[in-house]
Design an enzyme around this catalytic site. Structure first.
Site, short mmCIF file in Angstrom:
data_model
loop_
_atom_site.label_atom_id
_atom_site.label_comp_id
_atom_site.label_asym_id
_atom_site.label_seq_id
_atom_site.Cartn_x
_atom_site.Cartn_y
_atom_site.Cartn_z
N CYS A 94 -6.35 -9.73 -2.51
CA CYS A 94 -5.04 -9.45 -3.09
C CYS A 94 -4.41 -10.69 -3.74
CB CYS A 94 -4.15 -8.85 -2.02
SG CYS A 94 -2.82 -7.87 -2.70
N ARG A 128 4.81 -0.27 -6.16
CA ARG A 128 3.79 -0.92 -5.33
C ARG A 128 2.70 0.09 -4.99
NH1 ARG A 128 4.85 -5.87 -3.74
NH2 ARG A 128 3.05 -6.00 -2.35
N HIS A 190 -6.98 -5.16 2.28
CA HIS A 190 -6.53 -5.88 3.48
C HIS A 190 -7.10 -5.17 4.71
CE1 HIS A 190 -3.48 -8.40 1.53
NE2 HIS A 190 -3.09 -7.37 0.84
N1 GLN Z 1 2.38 -10.61 -4.41
C1 GLN Z 1 1.18 -9.93 -4.90
C2 GLN Z 1 1.47 -8.47 -5.31
O1 GLN Z 1 2.46 -7.92 -4.89
C3 GLN Z 1 0.10 -9.94 -3.84
C4 GLN Z 1 0.49 -9.15 -2.59
C5 GLN Z 1 -0.52 -9.28 -1.49
O2 GLN Z 1 -1.24 -10.26 -1.38
N2 GLN Z 1 -0.58 -8.24 -0.63
O3 GLN Z 1 0.66 -7.90 -6.04
#
Ligand code: GLN
Length: 241
Positions: A94, A128, A190
């Site tokens: 990520c 998101r 993740h």
């Molecule tokens: N800040 C980055 C995004 O929102 C990565 C987030 C993360 O590592 N989960 O895409």
């Protein structure tokens, strides 16, 4: 035989259980009688270009990514590029994945420069992507959990790690998940990703051990529990995406 792991920015880039990937790599090597040294690298410290065989670069919030990007803008970025060019393997998840690319452009902040070792570019989207992520890679099933606003697009030098079956992956448009370029792996999974995807853990271990020890054969492990966990998580992803 020994293995040296560098955990990049564990204080800033290790969200959603990502540090579990260092534990998985360490255990899978030790179960094979391989000595393991796992060291952190934090912003402001000097990164040694010739020590690590394998880097882990986890996920993080935009603010943390900004701090990390600045640390990689100087000699530490040159050292990491040199280490990767010298054969070190990398698992990036990520936010770490995004920072190995050309840049990550947050929604309401200036672009965050990346290391430029992965031919990818990321731009934040308005929504998101959060949920289970199930994909099919050449070497096996890939299951994890995604939480990112970034949409990542691959250039010609990078190839997708996997094809999305459930979830969004790189950008929610082209059904690609993650990236592969040389010995660099990027993923949005993740979870942590490695315990439930042992094929990926062992691929990284092979690449890392070959850096100093030449061709290596890893003794098989009994992955019955790991694969049962992978199947259970994949079933949840299919039935409750
Ligand atoms: N800040 C980055 C995004 O929102 C990565 C987030 C993360 O590592 N989960 O895409």
């Amino acid at each position: 035989m020994d293995l040296r792991i560098c955990h990049l920015y564990p204080d800033l880039m290790s969200i959603y259980g990502d540090r579990g990937n260092v534990i998985a790599l360490t255990q899978r090597a030790r179960w094979r009688g391989i000595e393991v040294e796992a060291r952190p690298h934090r912003a402001g410290e000097r990164l040694e270009p010739d020590r690590a065989d394998l880097y882990f670069f986890g996920g993080g919030q935009d603010q943390g990514q900004d701090v990390v990007s600045k640390d990689l803008a100087g000699p530490n970025g040159d050292a990491l590029r040199r280490s990767i060019a010298g054969g070190a393997a990398v698992l990036s998840v990520c936010g770490g994945y995004q920072l190995l690319g050309r840049e990550y452009v947050p929604e309401a902040a200036p672009a965050i420069p990346g290391l430029g070792v992965l031919d990818v570019t990321t731009r934040a989207g308005k929504v998101r992507f959060v949920g289970n992520l199930l994909a099919e890679a050449e070497r096996g099933t890939l299951i994890g959990f995604e939480n990112h606003s970034g949409r990542t697009y691959l250039g010609p030098a990078a190839k997708p790690l996997a094809k999305v079956l459930v979830g969004h992956g790189n950008n929610g448009e082209d059904r690609t998940e993650g990236a592969l370029q040389g010995r660099i792996v990027g993923t949005y999974c993740h979870g942590s990703v490695l315990p439930k995807n042992p094929w990926l853990a062992d691929l990284l271990l092979l690449w890392a051990l070959e850096r100093r020890h030449g061709p290596v054969t890893l003794a098989p492990l009994d992955d019955a529990d790991e694969l049962a966990a992978q199947r259970a998580a994949a079933e949840v992803a299919r039935t409750r995406p």
